[in-house]
Write a protein that holds these residues in place. Sequence first.
Motif, PDB file in Angstrom:
ATOM      1  N   UNK A   1      40.878  85.414  36.363  1.00  0.00           N
ATOM      2  CA  UNK A   1      41.109  85.062  37.859  1.00  0.00           C
ATOM      3  C   UNK A   1      42.557  85.015  37.893  1.00  0.00           C
ATOM      4  N   UNK A   2      42.900  85.094  39.352  1.00  0.00           N
ATOM      5  CA  UNK A   2      44.363  85.008  39.695  1.00  0.00           C
ATOM      6  C   UNK A   2      44.267  84.025  40.907  1.00  0.00           C
ATOM      7  N   UNK A   3      45.711  83.727  41.342  1.00  0.00           N
ATOM      8  CA  UNK A   3      46.831  83.730  40.523  1.00  0.00           C
ATOM      9  C   UNK A   3      47.222  82.846  39.493  1.00  0.00           C
ATOM     10  N   UNK A   4      47.946  83.297  38.582  1.00  0.00           N
ATOM     11  CA  UNK A   4      48.306  82.329  37.527  1.00  0.00           C
ATOM     12  C   UNK A   4      49.664  82.536  37.227  1.00  0.00           C
ATOM     13  N   UNK A   5      50.413  81.479  36.942  1.00  0.00           N
ATOM     14  CA  UNK A   5      51.868  81.729  36.579  1.00  0.00           C
ATOM     15  C   UNK A   5      52.269  80.621  35.810  1.00  0.00           C
ATOM     16  N   UNK A   6      53.618  80.736  35.026  1.00  0.00           N
ATOM     17  CA  UNK A   6      54.124  79.866  34.157  1.00  0.00           C
ATOM     18  C   UNK A   6      53.972  78.426  34.491  1.00  0.00           C
ATOM     19  N   UNK A   7      53.771  77.638  33.346  1.00  0.00           N
ATOM     20  CA  UNK A   7      53.573  76.312  33.353  1.00  0.00           C
ATOM     21  C   UNK A   7      52.112  75.650  33.993  1.00  0.00           C
ATOM     22  N   UNK A   8      51.316  76.656  34.276  1.00  0.00           N
ATOM     23  CA  UNK A   8      49.946  76.505  34.322  1.00  0.00           C
ATOM     24  C   UNK A   8      49.416  76.198  33.357  1.00  0.00           C
ATOM     25  N   UNK A   9      48.120  75.398  33.289  1.00  0.00           N
ATOM     26  CA  UNK A   9      47.248  74.929  32.068  1.00  0.00           C
ATOM     27  C   UNK A   9      46.107  74.847  32.501  1.00  0.00           C
ATOM     28  N   UNK A  10      45.047  75.379  31.597  1.00  0.00           N
ATOM     29  CA  UNK A  10      43.800  75.205  31.819  1.00  0.00           C
ATOM     30  C   UNK A  10      42.807  76.519  31.436  1.00  0.00           C
ATOM     31  N   UNK A  11      41.631  76.311  31.494  1.00  0.00           N
ATOM     32  CA  UNK A  11      40.728  77.529  31.107  1.00  0.00           C
ATOM     33  C   UNK A  11      40.907  78.989  31.392  1.00  0.00           C
ATOM     34  N   UNK A  12      41.541  78.890  32.774  1.00  0.00           N
ATOM     35  CA  UNK A  12      41.862  80.254  33.501  1.00  0.00           C
ATOM     36  C   UNK A  12      42.855  80.744  32.701  1.00  0.00           C
ATOM     37  N   UNK A  13      43.883  79.998  32.197  1.00  0.00           N
ATOM     38  CA  UNK A  13      44.922  80.468  31.615  1.00  0.00           C
ATOM     39  C   UNK A  13      44.582  81.083  29.968  1.00  0.00           C
ATOM     40  N   UNK A  14      43.437  79.941  29.395  1.00  0.00           N
ATOM     41  CA  UNK A  14      42.837  80.495  28.178  1.00  0.00           C
ATOM     42  C   UNK A  14      42.164  81.866  28.303  1.00  0.00           C
TER      43      UNK A  14
ATOM     44  N   UNK B   1      42.900  84.686  30.202  1.00  0.00           N
ATOM     45  CA  UNK B   1      43.778  85.712  30.132  1.00  0.00           C
ATOM     46  C   UNK B   1      44.453  85.751  28.708  1.00  0.00           C
ATOM     47  N   UNK B   2      44.803  84.688  28.180  1.00  0.00           N
ATOM     48  CA  UNK B   2      45.361  84.682  26.777  1.00  0.00           C
ATOM     49  C   UNK B   2      44.529  85.128  25.901  1.00  0.00           C
ATOM     50  N   UNK B   3      43.211  85.342  26.109  1.00  0.00           N
ATOM     51  CA  UNK B   3      42.298  85.773  25.176  1.00  0.00           C
ATOM     52  C   UNK B   3      42.281  87.212  25.307  1.00  0.00           C
ATOM     53  N   UNK B   4      42.489  87.663  26.757  1.00  0.00           N
ATOM     54  CA  UNK B   4      42.686  89.038  26.830  1.00  0.00           C
ATOM     55  C   UNK B   4      44.009  89.917  26.325  1.00  0.00           C
ATOM     56  N   UNK B   5      45.045  89.121  26.526  1.00  0.00           N
ATOM     57  CA  UNK B   5      46.205  89.369  25.866  1.00  0.00           C
ATOM     58  C   UNK B   5      46.210  89.455  24.241  1.00  0.00           C
ATOM     59  N   UNK B   6      45.555  88.488  23.573  1.00  0.00           N
ATOM     60  CA  UNK B   6      45.393  88.539  22.293  1.00  0.00           C
ATOM     61  C   UNK B   6      44.670  89.709  21.840  1.00  0.00           C
TER      62      UNK B   6
ATOM     63  N   UNK C   1      46.250  76.170  26.050  1.00  0.00           N
ATOM     64  CA  UNK C   1      45.826  76.802  27.188  1.00  0.00           C
ATOM     65  C   UNK C   1      47.054  76.519  28.270  1.00  0.00           C
ATOM     66  N   UNK C   2      48.277  76.689  27.795  1.00  0.00           N
ATOM     67  CA  UNK C   2      49.311  76.749  28.549  1.00  0.00           C
ATOM     68  C   UNK C   2      50.109  77.837  28.660  1.00  0.00           C
ATOM     69  N   UNK C   3      50.401  78.198  30.047  1.00  0.00           N
ATOM     70  CA  UNK C   3      51.145  79.414  30.359  1.00  0.00           C
ATOM     71  C   UNK C   3      52.367  79.191  30.081  1.00  0.00           C
ATOM     72  N   UNK C   4      52.817  79.560  29.074  1.00  0.00           N
ATOM     73  CA  UNK C   4      54.333  79.325  28.523  1.00  0.00           C
ATOM     74  C   UNK C   4      55.308  80.543  28.582  1.00  0.00           C
ATOM     75  N   UNK C   5      56.357  80.640  27.909  1.00  0.00           N
ATOM     76  CA  UNK C   5      57.352  81.617  27.838  1.00  0.00           C
ATOM     77  C   UNK C   5      56.532  82.992  27.219  1.00  0.00           C
ATOM     78  N   UNK C   6      55.735  82.800  26.189  1.00  0.00           N
ATOM     79  CA  UNK C   6      55.202  83.650  25.221  1.00  0.00           C
ATOM     80  C   UNK C   6      54.140  84.476  26.434  1.00  0.00           C
ATOM     81  N   UNK C   7      53.373  83.966  27.043  1.00  0.00           N
ATOM     82  CA  UNK C   7      52.512  84.258  27.847  1.00  0.00           C
ATOM     83  C   UNK C   7      52.987  85.194  28.928  1.00  0.00           C
TER      84      UNK C   7
END
Length: 83
Positions: free
Chosen positions: A5-18, A20-25, A55-61
């Motif tokens: 789901x969107x929007x997501x941006x840096x510094x956000x945290x939670x399951x929605x970020x996780x 997206x990170x699963x998809x990137x992984x 589940x942190x939207x950090x610099x790597x994400x």
Amino acid sequence: MNKISFPLKESMQGPRVGDMQDALTLLLERGLLLAEDEGARRELLQALQRERAEQLYGSATAKLVARFQEEHRLQPTGEEDQS
């Protein structure tokens, strides 16, 4: 895998970020992102896994989202949006 789901941006945290990170992984593990740079792929995967643990939207994400956007000829903002 859950829908991203969107929007997501840096510094956000939670399951929605996780989610997206699963998809990137998955894209990194299958060599579909950063396909021509295995070293960068490994390095960013490790950094992404650390951010995924919280589940942190950090610099790597943000770097990986921007790279995905570049590779798909989208404006590389580093933020997850409709594009």
